[in-house]
Design an enzyme around this catalytic site. Structure first.
Site, short mmCIF file in Angstrom:
data_model
loop_
_atom_site.label_atom_id
_atom_site.label_comp_id
_atom_site.label_asym_id
_atom_site.label_seq_id
_atom_site.Cartn_x
_atom_site.Cartn_y
_atom_site.Cartn_z
N LYS A 21 30.14 67.62 70.24
CA LYS A 21 28.78 67.06 70.35
C LYS A 21 28.81 65.67 70.98
CE LYS A 21 28.09 66.70 65.88
NZ LYS A 21 29.32 67.19 65.26
N ARG A 96 22.24 66.04 59.11
CA ARG A 96 23.39 66.79 58.62
C ARG A 96 23.09 67.45 57.28
NH1 ARG A 96 27.65 63.35 61.43
NH2 ARG A 96 29.62 64.41 61.19
N ARG A 135 42.40 63.98 68.33
CA ARG A 135 41.37 63.15 68.94
C ARG A 135 41.69 61.65 68.78
NH1 ARG A 135 35.17 64.13 67.36
NH2 ARG A 135 35.73 63.28 65.34
N ARG A 168 40.85 57.81 64.19
CA ARG A 168 39.90 57.60 63.09
C ARG A 168 40.49 58.06 61.76
NH1 ARG A 168 34.41 60.28 65.07
NH2 ARG A 168 34.44 60.81 62.86
N ARG A 179 35.80 67.31 55.45
CA ARG A 179 34.66 67.22 56.37
C ARG A 179 34.16 68.61 56.73
NH1 ARG A 179 36.73 63.96 61.22
NH2 ARG A 179 34.59 63.93 61.97
P1 AMP Z 1 30.86 61.58 62.95
O1 AMP Z 1 31.38 60.51 63.84
O2 AMP Z 1 29.53 62.10 63.38
O3 AMP Z 1 31.86 62.69 62.72
O4 AMP Z 1 30.61 60.91 61.53
C1 AMP Z 1 31.67 60.30 60.81
C2 AMP Z 1 31.31 60.20 59.35
O5 AMP Z 1 30.13 59.40 59.19
C3 AMP Z 1 30.96 61.52 58.67
O6 AMP Z 1 32.11 62.22 58.24
C4 AMP Z 1 30.11 61.02 57.49
O7 AMP Z 1 30.90 60.44 56.49
C5 AMP Z 1 29.31 59.91 58.14
N1 AMP Z 1 28.05 60.41 58.73
C6 AMP Z 1 27.70 60.44 60.04
N2 AMP Z 1 26.48 60.97 60.21
C7 AMP Z 1 26.05 61.29 58.98
C8 AMP Z 1 24.85 61.90 58.47
N3 AMP Z 1 23.86 62.28 59.30
N4 AMP Z 1 24.75 62.07 57.13
C9 AMP Z 1 25.72 61.67 56.29
N5 AMP Z 1 26.87 61.12 56.69
C10 AMP Z 1 27.04 60.92 58.02
#
Ligand code: AMP
Length: 221
Positions: A21, A96, A135, A168, A179
């Site tokens: 994404k 989410r 990644r 990360r 996750r």
């Molecule tokens: P991402 O970079 O989108 O994979 O997000 C990294 C982390 O941020 C996720 O594993 C969650 O802990 C938190 N996070 C990001 N977006 C959301 C969301 N919409 N709702 C809850 N937690 C989020």
């Protein structure tokens, strides 16, 4: 879909962690001059800056858990209504959960708007683990690389801006499983939420990024 009469886009990108994404959103935002709003990036920025929100979010993120809805919803609503960016945007990583999706619909309908595109990037689970564990993200510009599939010329250094690459903490094996579990428990139900209201478009994201992008451009038109 409530596609606006002009070319305004209000898009949501859905998919499991590692579905691509972020890569696709960055690329589309660059080529169509859209605002790319990644909740993960916003949270990581808050963590780096040591804000109260960042401190609250960090424990959840490091464990591979979702950050509580109230924190995220407040953060996104503030960003969408601060008027600083374009009226066309892609939300990457939000919503989410069902409450997040409902809050977004409510907030947009209050402004007599709706989403113009909801795109689901579909990839099988085993591919996702390989993608996530290799990644690397640029700590400066956010560009996304992969040790195996998209290596940089110099290991650990971003080809675009020369910034240092980061592995990360939630892309490490301990957090990846959690996750994915959170995705299946809390995020996957959103597919039916959007499907039932006839808003979901699916893209086969288990293909090279260029091919995925071609399909994406078609569905966004
Ligand atoms: P991402 O970079 O989108 O994979 O997000 C990294 C982390 O941020 C996720 O594993 C969650 O802990 C938190 N996070 C990001 N977006 C959301 C969301 N919409 N709702 C809850 N937690 C989020």
């Amino acid at each position: 879909m409530t596609r606006a009469g002009d070319s305004t886009m209000r898009a949501v990108f859905l998919g499991a962690p590692g579905a691509g994404k972020g890569t696709q959103a960055l690329r589309l935002a660059e080529s169509c001059q859209l605002m790319h709003l990644s909740t993960g990036d916003m949270l990581r920025q808050n963590v780096r800056e040591g804000t109260e929100l960042g401190l609250r979010a960090k424990t959840f993120m490091d464990a591979g858990n979702l950050v509580p809805d109230d924190v995220i919803i407040g953060m996104v609503e503030a960003r969408l209504s601060d008027g600083a960016g374009s009226s066309s945007w892609i939300l990457d990583g939000f919503p989410r959960t069902l409450p997040q999706a409902e809050a977004l619909d409510k907030s947009l309908s209050g402004k007599r708007m709706g989403l113009t595109h909801v795109v689901f990037f579909k990839v099988d689970d085993d591919v996702l683990v390989r993608r996530l564990s290799g990644r690397r993200t640029c700590g400066s510009c956010g560009a996304i690389w992969h040790v195996e599939f998209k290596p940089t010329a110099v290991e650990g250094t971003c080809d675009k801006c020369g910034g240092d690459l980061v592995h990360r903490s939630d892309d490490r094996p301990e957090a990846i499983g959690q996750r994915q579990q959170q995705y299946w428990d809390l995020t996957a139900p959103l597919l039916d939420y959007y499907r039932n209201s006839d808003r979901l478009v699916e893209i086969d994201a288990d293909r090279p990024p260029e091919q995925v992008f071609e399909s994406l451009v078609k569905v966004m038109n």
